[in-house]
Enzyme design. Structure first.
Site, mmCIF file in Angstrom:
data_model
loop_
_atom_site.group_PDB
_atom_site.id
_atom_site.type_symbol
_atom_site.label_atom_id
_atom_site.label_comp_id
_atom_site.label_asym_id
_atom_site.label_seq_id
_atom_site.Cartn_x
_atom_site.Cartn_y
_atom_site.Cartn_z
ATOM 1 N N ASP A 12 35.531 2.995 -42.382
ATOM 2 C CA ASP A 12 34.234 3.053 -41.712
ATOM 3 C C ASP A 12 33.348 1.852 -42.000
ATOM 4 O OD1 ASP A 12 33.836 3.752 -44.321
ATOM 5 O OD2 ASP A 12 33.240 5.821 -43.927
ATOM 6 N N ASP A 21 61.440 11.117 -5.920
ATOM 7 C CA ASP A 21 61.687 11.055 -7.366
ATOM 8 C C ASP A 21 60.411 10.870 -8.171
ATOM 9 O OD1 ASP A 21 64.270 11.539 -7.778
ATOM 10 O OD2 ASP A 21 64.789 9.516 -8.489
ATOM 11 N N ASP A 68 36.176 -2.598 -44.420
ATOM 12 C CA ASP A 68 37.405 -1.918 -44.042
ATOM 13 C C ASP A 68 38.136 -2.639 -42.915
ATOM 14 O OD1 ASP A 68 37.292 0.119 -45.882
ATOM 15 O OD2 ASP A 68 36.041 1.388 -44.614
ATOM 16 N N ILE A 92 67.849 -0.538 -8.457
ATOM 17 C CA ILE A 92 66.543 -0.857 -9.040
ATOM 18 C C ILE A 92 65.620 0.359 -8.994
ATOM 19 C CG2 ILE A 92 64.515 -2.305 -8.749
ATOM 20 C CD1 ILE A 92 66.397 -4.380 -7.545
ATOM 21 N N ASP A 144 40.489 8.308 -45.751
ATOM 22 C CA ASP A 144 39.369 8.351 -46.681
ATOM 23 C C ASP A 144 39.145 9.795 -47.067
ATOM 24 O OD1 ASP A 144 38.707 5.736 -46.664
ATOM 25 O OD2 ASP A 144 37.239 5.899 -45.048
ATOM 26 N N ASN A 151 63.712 6.845 -4.312
ATOM 27 C CA ASN A 151 63.216 6.165 -5.524
ATOM 28 C C ASN A 151 61.701 6.144 -5.592
ATOM 29 O OD1 ASN A 151 65.841 5.697 -6.020
ATOM 30 N ND2 ASN A 151 65.734 3.460 -5.991
ATOM 31 N N VAL A 185 69.160 -2.139 -3.665
ATOM 32 C CA VAL A 185 67.969 -1.289 -3.685
ATOM 33 C C VAL A 185 68.210 -0.078 -4.584
ATOM 34 C CG1 VAL A 185 66.574 0.235 -2.255
ATOM 35 C CG2 VAL A 185 67.141 -2.044 -1.440
ATOM 36 N N ALA A 186 69.444 0.448 -4.534
ATOM 37 C CA ALA A 186 69.778 1.629 -5.320
ATOM 38 C C ALA A 186 69.739 1.351 -6.811
ATOM 39 C CB ALA A 186 71.148 2.146 -4.922
ATOM 40 N N GLU A 206 62.537 1.426 -8.414
ATOM 41 C CA GLU A 206 61.281 0.861 -7.898
ATOM 42 C C GLU A 206 60.025 1.574 -8.420
ATOM 43 O OE1 GLU A 206 63.857 1.524 -5.983
ATOM 44 O OE2 GLU A 206 64.454 -0.362 -5.074
HETATM 45 P P1 ATP Z 1 35.566 7.585 -49.579
HETATM 46 O O1 ATP Z 1 36.049 6.263 -50.003
HETATM 47 O O2 ATP Z 1 36.526 8.688 -49.748
HETATM 48 O O3 ATP Z 1 34.857 7.617 -48.265
HETATM 49 P P2 ATP Z 1 33.286 7.478 -51.364
HETATM 50 O O4 ATP Z 1 32.063 7.817 -50.601
HETATM 51 O O5 ATP Z 1 33.399 8.036 -52.734
HETATM 52 O O6 ATP Z 1 34.525 8.033 -50.656
HETATM 53 P P3 ATP Z 1 32.315 4.866 -51.529
HETATM 54 O O7 ATP Z 1 31.272 5.107 -50.509
HETATM 55 O O8 ATP Z 1 33.018 3.579 -51.565
HETATM 56 O O9 ATP Z 1 33.422 5.935 -51.426
HETATM 57 O O10 ATP Z 1 31.643 5.161 -52.931
HETATM 58 C C1 ATP Z 1 32.281 4.801 -54.127
HETATM 59 C C2 ATP Z 1 31.519 5.348 -55.301
HETATM 60 O O11 ATP Z 1 30.230 4.766 -55.363
HETATM 61 C C3 ATP Z 1 31.256 6.851 -55.221
HETATM 62 O O12 ATP Z 1 32.279 7.588 -55.772
HETATM 63 C C4 ATP Z 1 29.972 7.010 -56.004
HETATM 64 O O13 ATP Z 1 30.242 7.111 -57.389
HETATM 65 C C5 ATP Z 1 29.255 5.708 -55.749
HETATM 66 N N1 ATP Z 1 28.296 5.850 -54.671
HETATM 67 C C6 ATP Z 1 28.479 6.350 -53.440
HETATM 68 N N2 ATP Z 1 27.379 6.322 -52.706
HETATM 69 C C7 ATP Z 1 26.426 5.774 -53.487
HETATM 70 C C8 ATP Z 1 25.058 5.450 -53.306
HETATM 71 N N3 ATP Z 1 24.419 5.669 -52.165
HETATM 72 N N4 ATP Z 1 24.394 4.897 -54.327
HETATM 73 C C9 ATP Z 1 25.026 4.654 -55.487
HETATM 74 N N5 ATP Z 1 26.301 4.935 -55.721
HETATM 75 C C10 ATP Z 1 27.003 5.483 -54.746
#
Ligand code: ATP
Length: 893
Positions: free
Chosen positions: A603, A701, A607, A281, A325, A697, A278-279, A283
């Site tokens: 996001d 403890d 991704d 382990i 990002d 234990n 027992v000691a 518990e």
């Molecule tokens: P991160 O990757 O740091 O979040 P980000 O917003 O620049 O930044 P993306 O959203 O992939 O990354 O955009 C890439 C590129 O596309 C931008 O740098 C911009 O030139 C262009 N872009 C971003 N938003 C738009 C949009 N709504 N319409 C057209 N071109 C865009």
């Protein structure tokens, strides 16, 4: 079947209009009638199942064996006590487990999907569980489809249906399709099914089925997938438990051999052997660690982090590379257009004029999905900034669209980095494309200059590049605009270049500090962005992430590299610009190849693979898509880079606390084994009974053990280098520390045990020899007319000393590098409470008559208590001496 019906018939059937949606009242009524849009929970474990699961443990098996042997030996009280302690422990385990589960469940709900819908003619975001049949759902890339929908509108809509069909290639959807007959789910392209996700494009649909009536609801088996995950540490502790079980058996066997050699009473030896097993382990260990982890996860919520997968808590503490990002995480994502470039001139945005720059303004405002109608700002901050620019010259998207309705489009995606919308303008068709400057310029064959269109020359391109670089070096985010006439296909070639805008997106003020804190903690920050190299580098410099251009690489450079080449170069890189989500996986792999533990933020839909590939995938809580959140280990509820730093610090603190708890509990077990083993080897009676050991234990403890587990993190925690994830709990002197403390506690326990017989030998004028002590331990004297058993007294001393010295030991364990006088005692109120309750309980078992009978202890005088408490303070004294020594020789463990 809805897929065989037209959308009009479907809407009629569901009694709803697409433009208004249901009324709130109607939705409420339908929700009451049909219940929430949730899948029936997977079968929860019953209380009995949970209870039985607690008993499935090597340590518990050994305790059962001990109880069984006690029964055979007619030691019924022992057996009852062992079993009741096992039961109490299991009950506490069940309560804690269900609490921890409920807490984790609540956290999961926090990050559960929402749905964008239209009700009462207004677009709103609601929890997916509140959807009812007839609701109009708006779909965009990254959204998880919240119920079974008949599509009403589809614009380049692609849906990833692998959750349902196993097919991983996204399926093109078409709202106008009507099936002539029966067809399989995969072919019903006018439907979108619950739990699948939008990979691309946008659309709208009406809810036809919810909850268990959906296709996914019908596949009940998929819901029963077990998601119980043990952290690496918990797995290691389980292994340790098993190992200690084996050690216990070996010790028992060794003792038996010894007893036979010594010619001892076999039955008495069996009882002692049980006590020893027992000691050996710990518990309370598994329960304490589980609780500490669960509390840790709740503590993370306070720093805006939702842990979706438990092992992440531990891995966080070992992170050595944080990839983040840029937009929105390192920067504020509050964009404002400040510069414009058109007609070969860079100007301040205040110089913009709609009359003179009509195409420029129209293009940026029309090629836009954001909205500022009714003073509500909905959409991407980049696009909102463009609408704000329009407002400067009194132009709104809604106003422009009345005369220039949108007839086709290609939505923005971060791999293509372009977006196109096509508009009808009187009898003309105008197609506007906006996007990343370098990419858009590559698609232009003409240029619009002072109202004239001419062929674009290399000189023009050079001028545009120079203007863009200038803006980017000033940390501006640059976007370009092009257009095309009389082409309604939304094709993005042969464009006419119009101009550029430059917008600021200020860095988050707290990000700079976080980068510095992480650097001190041996963690490298990496910026990953879709933005232009110069913009990225300017912001990276400002934040202290990079110093020069050599630390920068672009997506097109990456395309030229093999994974092996990147593996070699990655150590020197800090900024990855103009990358696509696909590159992120390559980046994660390269850092991992170099032995780093990588956290990666994301996001978007694309991704997900990199979030999964990273050791810790971090999704954005606000801007993150459901798909990214689903793939992540952790969600930042405020999208803020500084939160990552706080989460890493918490992760380190939690690991550190668990380590302290484990070492603390094990040193006590070690002390128990050594003291008993040496007493028995010397031919003496056992200093402790099984019940004493179980009590310590599991009860006395566990309290300080838990208090150590919730210790506030040390202020220096972010000054150390990251931990090697494979490092054992006993690394950095942990083993020596445990052994040393074990020996110390054993010496104190043994000393206390021998004290009583030695005093009485002295009183009798007898020599203190081993033989005499052995003899004296067997005596029962008559003191004040009552029986006074020496062994009972000696064991009470040993039991009390063991219990109380552990309480003092715990106080020092809070920080093995700091003197008690430098620790802030009141920072950990749980420790003070644990100490007081522990001491009170220890007093109770020797002073309350019923308990003294159960524990076979004898009541002690005030003087005896005073002496025992003094002895028990030795571990704390030793702590102070060691710390003083470390300070003197400037060594830290
Ligand atoms: P991160 O990757 O740091 O979040 P980000 O917003 O620049 O930044 P993306 O959203 O992939 O990354 O955009 C890439 C590129 O596309 C931008 O740098 C911009 O030139 C262009 N872009 C971003 N938003 C738009 C949009 N709504 N319409 C057209 N071109 C865009």
């Amino acid at each position: 079947m809805y897929y065989q019906k037209s959308s009009e018939d479907t809407l009629l059937n569901l009694n709803v209009q697409a433009s208004n949606g249901l009324t709130q009242d109607e939705a409420k009524k339908r929700l009451e009638e049909n219940g929430p849009n949730t899948l029936v929970e997977k079968q929860r474990k019953t209380i009995l199942q949970m209870f039985l699961a607690q008993l499935k443990d090597t340590m518990i098996y050994i305790l059962f064996a001990a109880a069984a042997i006690s029964v055979i030996l007619h030691e019924i009280t022992d057996a009852v006590i062992i079993l009741s302690i096992v039961v109490i422990n299991a009950v506490i385990g069940v309560v804690q487990e269900s609490k921890a589960e409920a807490a984790l469940e609540a956290l999961k709900n926090l990050s559960s999907p929402t749905a964008m819908i239209r009700r009462n003619g207004k677009v709103m975001e609601i929890s997916a569980s509140e959807l009812v049949a007839g609701d109009i759902v708006i779909l965009e890339a990254g959204r998880i489809i919240p119920a079974d929908l008949r599509l009403l509108q589809s614009v380049n809509l692609k849906v990833e249906e692998s959750a349902l069909t196993g097919e991983s290639v996204p399926v093109d959807k078409d709202a106008n399709f009507i099936a002539a007959g029966e067809m399989g789910i995969g072919d019903r392209i006018n439907m979108a099914y619950s739990s699948t996700s939008v990979a691309y494009g946008r659309g709208e649909g009406v809810v036809v089925y919810t909850g268990m009536d959906t296709e996914i609801g019908k596949i009940a088996s998929m819901l029963n997938e077990s998601v119980e995950e043990l952290t690496p540490l918990q797995k290691r502790l389980n292994d340790l438990g098993k190992l200690l079980g084996i050690v216990a058996i070996v010790i028992v066997a060794a003792m038996f051999g010894m007893a036979l050699l010594q010619g001892r009473d076999i039955i008495e030896m069996l009882i002692t052997a049980i006590a020893l097993a027992v000691a050996a382990i710990p518990e309370g260990l598994t329960a304490v660690v589980t609780i500490v982890l669960a509390l840790g996860v709740q503590r993370m919520v306070k720093v805006n982090t939702i842990v979706r997968k438990l092992p992440a808590v531990e891995t966080l503490g070992a992170v050595s590379v944080v990839c983040s990002d840029k937009t929105g995480t390192l920067t504020q994502n509050k964009m404002t257009v400040t510069k414009i470039y058109l007609d070969n001139q860079t100007k301040d945005v205040t110089e913009l004029s709609f009359d003179k720059n009509t195409v420029f303004v129209k293009g940026f405002v029309l090629c836009n999905d954001a909205s500022t109608a009714n003073n509500e700002r909905i959409g991407d901050p980049t696009e909102l900034a463009l609408l704000d620019m329009g407002k400067l010259v009194n132009v709104t998207r809604e106003g422009l669209e009345q005369t220039n309705p949108r007839i086709n489009e290609q939505s923005f995606d971060s791999a293509r980095k372009l977006m196109t919308t096509v508009h009808k303008e009187d009898s003309k068709v105008m197609s506007y494309t906006k996007g990343a400057m370098d990419i858009l310029l590559g698609r232009c064959s003409k240029i619009y200059l002072n109202g004239e269109v001419t062929e674009i020359t290399d000189q023009h391109k050079e001028d545009i590049n120079t203007a863009a670089s200038e803006m980017a070096r000033g940390a501006l985010r640059v976007l370009a605009l092009g257009y095309k006439e009389d082409d309604d296909t939304a094709n993005e070639e042969n464009l006419t270049f119009v101009g550029l805008i430059g917008m600021i997106d200020p860095p988050r003020p707290e990000a700079k500090d976080s980068v510095r804190v992480l650097e001190q903690a041996g963690i490298t920050t990496i910026m990953i962005t879709g933005d232009h190299k110069d913009t990225a580098l300017a912001i990276a410099k400002d934040l202290g992430i990079a110093e020069n251009e050599n630390q920068c690489i672009t997506g097109s450079d990456l395309n030229e590299l093999t994974q092996e080449q990147l593996n070699d170069r990655v150590r020197d890189l800090r900024v990855f610009a103009r990358v696509s989500p696909e590159h992120k996986v390559m980046i994660v792999k390269a850092f991992k190849y170099n032995g780093s533990i990588v956290s990666m933020t994301g996001d978007g839909v694309n991704d997900a693979p990199s979030l999964k590939a990273a050791d810790i995938g971090v999704a954005m809580g606000i801007t993150g898509t459901d798909v990214a959140k689903g793939a992540a280990d952790m969600v930042l509820t405020d999208d803020n880079f500084a939160t990552i730093e706080k989460a890493v610090a918490e992760g380190r603190g939690i690991y550190h606390n668990i380590k302290k708890t484990v070492l603390f509990l094990l040193s006590s077990n070690f002390g128990e084994v050594i003291s008993m083993f040496s007493a028995i080897a010397a031919g003496l009676a056992s200093p402790l009974q099984s019940i004493h050991i179980l009590w310590i234990n599991l009860i006395t403890d566990s309290l300080p053990g838990l208090a150590l587990g919730v210790d506030p993190k040390d202020t220096d925690i972010m000054k150390a280098k990251p931990r090697d994830p494979n490092e054992s709990l006993f690394a950095h002197g942990g083993l020596i520390f445990t052994v040393y403390n074990g020996f110390m506690i054993a010496a104190l326990t043994l000393g206390a045990f021998l004290w009583s017989p030695i005093i009485h030998l002295n009183a009798e004028g007898m020599a203190v020899t081993l033989e005499n002590i052995k003899w004296m331990l067997g005596q029962t004297l008559i003191v004040n007319g009552a029986d006074y058993s020496i062994i009972e007294h000696a064991q009470t001393y040993a039991f009390t000393t063991l219990g109380v010295s552990q309480l003092f030991h715990a106080i020092g364990m809070r920080n093995y590098d700091k003197s008690l006088f430098k620790m802030k005692m009141f920072d950990n109120k749980s420790m003070i409470a644990a100490f007081i309750i522990g001491l009170a309980l220890q007093i109770a078992v020797t002073e309350i008559p019923i308990l003294t009978e159960v524990f076979e202890t004898s009541q002690l005088s005030l003087k005896e208590w005073g002496n025992l408490i003094l002895i028990s303070m030795v571990p704390l004294l030793s702590h102070e001496i060691i710390v003083a020594g470390k300070n003197l020789f400037g060594k830290t463990a």
